[in-house]
Motif scaffolding. Structure first.
Motif, PDB file in Angstrom:
ATOM      1  N   THR A   1       5.626  58.650  36.284  1.00  0.00           N
ATOM      2  CA  THR A   1       5.131  60.008  36.074  1.00  0.00           C
ATOM      3  C   THR A   1       4.973  60.663  37.438  1.00  0.00           C
ATOM      4  OG1 THR A   1       3.966  59.359  34.052  1.00  0.00           O
ATOM      5  CG2 THR A   1       3.297  61.413  35.084  1.00  0.00           C
ATOM      6  N   ILE A   2       5.811  61.658  37.700  1.00  0.00           N
ATOM      7  CA  ILE A   2       5.798  62.335  38.989  1.00  0.00           C
ATOM      8  C   ILE A   2       5.374  63.778  38.772  1.00  0.00           C
ATOM      9  CG2 ILE A   2       7.155  63.007  40.995  1.00  0.00           C
ATOM     10  CD1 ILE A   2       8.994  60.648  40.448  1.00  0.00           C
ATOM     11  N   ASN A   3       4.216  64.114  39.346  1.00  0.00           N
ATOM     12  CA  ASN A   3       3.639  65.467  39.184  1.00  0.00           C
ATOM     13  C   ASN A   3       3.583  65.872  37.711  1.00  0.00           C
ATOM     14  OD1 ASN A   3       3.294  65.814  41.985  1.00  0.00           O
ATOM     15  ND2 ASN A   3       5.432  66.458  42.206  1.00  0.00           N
ATOM     16  N   GLY A   4       3.180  64.906  36.881  1.00  0.00           N
ATOM     17  CA  GLY A   4       2.932  65.173  35.472  1.00  0.00           C
ATOM     18  C   GLY A   4       4.121  65.051  34.544  1.00  0.00           C
ATOM     19  N   LYS A   5       5.292  64.690  35.078  1.00  0.00           N
ATOM     20  CA  LYS A   5       6.486  64.579  34.232  1.00  0.00           C
ATOM     21  C   LYS A   5       7.145  63.214  34.397  1.00  0.00           C
ATOM     22  CE  LYS A   5       7.528  69.529  34.256  1.00  0.00           C
ATOM     23  NZ  LYS A   5       8.539  70.568  34.550  1.00  0.00           N
ATOM     24  N   LEU A   6       7.568  62.623  33.292  1.00  0.00           N
ATOM     25  CA  LEU A   6       8.255  61.337  33.337  1.00  0.00           C
ATOM     26  C   LEU A   6       9.616  61.491  34.012  1.00  0.00           C
ATOM     27  CD1 LEU A   6       7.536  59.713  29.860  1.00  0.00           C
ATOM     28  CD2 LEU A   6       6.889  58.806  32.089  1.00  0.00           C
ATOM     29  N   SER A   7       9.943  60.529  34.878  1.00  0.00           N
ATOM     30  CA  SER A   7      11.183  60.620  35.616  1.00  0.00           C
ATOM     31  C   SER A   7      11.611  59.230  36.075  1.00  0.00           C
ATOM     32  CB  SER A   7      11.015  61.524  36.832  1.00  0.00           C
ATOM     33  OG  SER A   7      12.159  61.495  37.662  1.00  0.00           O
TER      34      SER A   7
ATOM     35  N   GLU B   1      10.263  42.823  33.135  1.00  0.00           N
ATOM     36  CA  GLU B   1      11.553  43.122  33.744  1.00  0.00           C
ATOM     37  C   GLU B   1      11.823  44.628  33.737  1.00  0.00           C
ATOM     38  OE1 GLU B   1      15.748  40.844  33.588  1.00  0.00           O
ATOM     39  OE2 GLU B   1      15.115  41.672  31.656  1.00  0.00           O
ATOM     40  N   GLU B   2      11.504  45.299  32.629  1.00  0.00           N
ATOM     41  CA  GLU B   2      11.696  46.748  32.546  1.00  0.00           C
ATOM     42  C   GLU B   2      10.737  47.470  33.484  1.00  0.00           C
ATOM     43  OE1 GLU B   2      11.166  50.777  31.533  1.00  0.00           O
ATOM     44  OE2 GLU B   2       9.638  49.250  31.103  1.00  0.00           O
ATOM     45  N   GLY B   3       9.463  47.076  33.499  1.00  0.00           N
ATOM     46  CA  GLY B   3       8.530  47.485  34.534  1.00  0.00           C
ATOM     47  C   GLY B   3       7.641  48.675  34.296  1.00  0.00           C
ATOM     48  N   SER B   4       7.907  49.512  33.302  1.00  0.00           N
ATOM     49  CA  SER B   4       7.139  50.746  33.150  1.00  0.00           C
ATOM     50  C   SER B   4       5.697  50.512  32.726  1.00  0.00           C
ATOM     51  CB  SER B   4       7.833  51.676  32.144  1.00  0.00           C
ATOM     52  OG  SER B   4       9.109  52.059  32.604  1.00  0.00           O
ATOM     53  N   TRP B   5       5.384  49.300  32.298  1.00  0.00           N
ATOM     54  CA  TRP B   5       4.017  49.009  31.847  1.00  0.00           C
ATOM     55  C   TRP B   5       2.988  49.252  32.948  1.00  0.00           C
ATOM     56  CZ3 TRP B   5       0.350  45.651  33.692  1.00  0.00           C
ATOM     57  CH2 TRP B   5       0.760  44.752  34.676  1.00  0.00           C
ATOM     58  N   VAL B   6       3.392  49.227  34.215  1.00  0.00           N
ATOM     59  CA  VAL B   6       2.439  49.392  35.320  1.00  0.00           C
ATOM     60  C   VAL B   6       1.947  50.828  35.445  1.00  0.00           C
ATOM     61  CG1 VAL B   6       3.410  47.464  36.621  1.00  0.00           C
ATOM     62  CG2 VAL B   6       4.218  49.790  37.090  1.00  0.00           C
ATOM     63  N   GLU B   7       2.555  51.755  34.672  1.00  0.00           N
ATOM     64  CA  GLU B   7       2.123  53.156  34.650  1.00  0.00           C
ATOM     65  C   GLU B   7       2.136  53.780  36.040  1.00  0.00           C
ATOM     66  OE1 GLU B   7      -1.634  53.409  32.642  1.00  0.00           O
ATOM     67  OE2 GLU B   7      -0.854  52.532  30.791  1.00  0.00           O
ATOM     68  N   ALA B   8       3.230  53.593  36.770  1.00  0.00           N
ATOM     69  CA  ALA B   8       3.360  54.189  38.096  1.00  0.00           C
ATOM     70  C   ALA B   8       3.262  55.709  37.990  1.00  0.00           C
ATOM     71  CB  ALA B   8       4.685  53.775  38.720  1.00  0.00           C
ATOM     72  N   THR B   9       2.319  56.279  38.731  1.00  0.00           N
ATOM     73  CA  THR B   9       2.034  57.712  38.657  1.00  0.00           C
ATOM     74  C   THR B   9       1.910  58.280  40.067  1.00  0.00           C
ATOM     75  OG1 THR B   9       0.843  57.354  36.572  1.00  0.00           O
ATOM     76  CG2 THR B   9       0.462  59.443  37.715  1.00  0.00           C
ATOM     77  N   ILE B  10       2.653  59.334  40.332  1.00  0.00           N
ATOM     78  CA  ILE B  10       2.682  59.911  41.680  1.00  0.00           C
ATOM     79  C   ILE B  10       2.368  61.408  41.609  1.00  0.00           C
ATOM     80  CG2 ILE B  10       4.114  60.380  43.704  1.00  0.00           C
ATOM     81  CD1 ILE B  10       5.799  57.930  42.953  1.00  0.00           C
TER      82      ILE B  10
ATOM     83  N   THR C   1      14.699  50.534  41.335  1.00  0.00           N
ATOM     84  CA  THR C   1      14.901  49.835  40.053  1.00  0.00           C
ATOM     85  C   THR C   1      15.110  50.777  38.880  1.00  0.00           C
ATOM     86  OG1 THR C   1      12.521  49.750  39.634  1.00  0.00           O
ATOM     87  CG2 THR C   1      13.489  47.900  40.863  1.00  0.00           C
ATOM     88  N   GLY C   2      15.000  52.091  39.107  1.00  0.00           N
ATOM     89  CA  GLY C   2      15.134  53.023  37.993  1.00  0.00           C
ATOM     90  C   GLY C   2      13.939  53.015  37.062  1.00  0.00           C
ATOM     91  N   LEU C   3      12.789  52.620  37.573  1.00  0.00           N
ATOM     92  CA  LEU C   3      11.551  52.553  36.793  1.00  0.00           C
ATOM     93  C   LEU C   3      11.153  53.947  36.308  1.00  0.00           C
ATOM     94  CD1 LEU C   3       9.092  50.588  36.122  1.00  0.00           C
ATOM     95  CD2 LEU C   3       8.058  51.515  38.219  1.00  0.00           C
TER      96      LEU C   3
END
Length: 484
Positions: A474-480, A77-86, A469-471
């Protein structure tokens, strides 16, 4: 159900299940927990008859099973486990531009889960392997453990009810019975994309070898047991002699020693106070009431392994009792560190209420013993504040030998949490990078995929510019949590 049909169904169901939303998988996991709880006493009584485990123990295990299902639901439900990285595009970068790159974890595919004998609920049909695989978006084919078939069928029924209630195909979870041959065919089947196993070294290694022989090898996450050594330093032993003996004895006796974290090795100093420790430990184990073991096979292997170990040169039996069939009677033996270092067979796990005390003469010999250890699920270090330097030296060695390093308490009792590691270097497991307990277990059943210069309409929602969702990403190396 025949294994071939089950895996075909699982592969077909995966095509739709992998596209389910986090909310759908969350609802399924919570629904399974509710359906298990609705089985009430029927489940506990059935499991007790089949495993010889007391109702109180099984009540706690049912709670753990349902709690870990809900924990994975919360994770999804929280979702960050997918390690979305951009990494956004840099068209003007010199000497070459950077394309738009977006990566996340996606599910592997159908997972084969082998049930464990010593946890008929928490490591079996709806146990941690099944929960983490379903949470990742994988379908599951579960191989029933022959030690508790009726228990397994009841839980299978609960999972099926949850699938139906959530409008998901039954192929998301398939239940298979059979012997060794069926297990082998499940591992070899081309639809299988990963395997999870908890059990003996022989069983886990055989599955791993079979998976590596496939035309397309697949990952095998086998938890194969451990001797879980406790290292007791001299100053700490002097401070808490009787208390430490009581703690060690209770851990060895817990569940008739049928925990993969039972401390099968105790390293103690050659000192005057050790005699008091040994006297207390011996009395605790010698007077302990025998407990029924899970089944004849485990009881037979326990006494067979114990007999072989006690034949070894330099090993002295301190507590050894005659036993009836199925009774797990405590046993205790002792040897010197010098003898232990010469005989690798003394590191082999004796699955049951037994521990081998290894007496070391100095710090150098203790460090040598730590370096000689095989891979372990746990190592425990009992030292005092005055022994900081020795503890630091031992910790530097032991962190390379185990998945969980304890500095107080005993290794039995594995918390289901975000920070838990229940794994370790070979031969404790086949993959030291993983855990079979805790939320990090979900990573076993996912792989990274990078989408390069993809249109927004084709990207997974987790990687789109708008972060609905407010997930955490990591965007350009920084968590956001921001949108682009």
């Amino acid at each position: 159900m025949p294994y071939n049909e089950a895996l075909i169904n699982a592969a077909q169901a995966f095509e739709s299940y992998k596209k389910t939303t986090p909310a759908q998988r969350t609802q399924l996991l919570r629904g399974i927990a509710e359906a298990i709880e609705a089985l009430e006493d029927e489940l506990l009584e059935t499991a007790s008859r089949e495993s010889n485990l007391p109702l109180a123990r099984l009540t706690g295990e049912r709670g753990r099973t349902c709690n870990q299902l809900r924990l994975f639901a919360d994770l999804v439900e929280e979702g960050s486990w997918v390690e979305a990285t951009i990494d956004t595009a840099l068209p003007d970068r010199q000497p070459l531009p950077r394309p738009d790159l977006r990566r996340m974890l996606v599910p592997l595919g159908p997972v084969v889960v082998f049930g464990a004998s010593n946890f008929p609920l928490a490591f079996s049909t709806a146990g941690g392997d099944t929960a983490s695989a379903l949470a990742a978006g994988c379908t599951v084919v579960y191989k029933e453990h022959p030690g508790h078939p009726k228990t397994s069928q009841l839980v299978h029924k609960a999972i099926t009810q949850a699938l139906q209630a959530n409008g998901l195909p039954e192929g998301v979870f398939q239940h298979v019975s059979g012997g060794i041959e069926v297990g082998q065919e499940l591992v070899k089947h081309p639809a299988t994309k990963a395997v999870a196993f908890t059990g003996s070294y022989q069983g886990g290694k055989a599955i791993f070898d079979l998976a590596m022989q496939r035309e397309v090898p697949i990952p095998v996450y086998a938890e194969m047991g451990s001797t879980n050594p406790i290292f007791i330093l001299p100053e700490r032993l002097m401070e808490n002699t009787a208390e430490l003996a009581h703690q060690a004895a209770a851990s060895v006796l817990l569940g008739a020693g049928q925990f993969c974290t039972c401390p099968g090795l105790l390293f103690v100093p050659e000192s005057a106070v050790t005699a008091e420790f040994m006297e207390t430990l011996e009395a605790e184990l010698a007077t302990a009431s025998p407990a029924k073991m899970l089944h004849d096979g485990i009881a037979g292997n326990y006494y067979k392994g114990l007999k072989e170990l006690l034949k070894a040169e330099g090993v002295q039996a301190l507590v050894q009792q005659e036993a009836d069939v199925l009774e797990g009677r405590a046993a205790l033996a002792s040897t010197s560190a010098a003898q232990w270092l010469q005989n690798p067979a003394l590191q082999e796990e004796v699955f049951g209420p037994f521990t081998l005390v290894v007496r070391y003469s100095n710090a150098s010999e203790l460090i040598s013993a730590a370096k000689a250890l095989q891979g372990q699920l746990t190592c425990t270090l009992w030292g005092s504040d005055q022994e900081h330097e020795l503890q630091q030296s031992l910790m530097d060695v032991l962190r390379e030998k185990c998945g969980r390093l304890l500095f107080s308490g005993v290794p039995t009792g594995v918390e289901v949490s975000h920070a838990m590691t229940h794994g370790g270097p070979f031969p404790a497991t086949t993959d030291s990078r993983s855990t079979s307990v805790g939320t990090y277990a979900i990573k076993r059943f996912a792989r990274p995929v990078t989408f390069q210069s993809a249109p927004q309409t084709l990207l997974p929602v987790e990687l789109q510019d708008e972060n609905h969702t407010g997930l955490w990403r990591t965007i350009n190396g920084k968590l956001s949590q921001s949108s682009l």
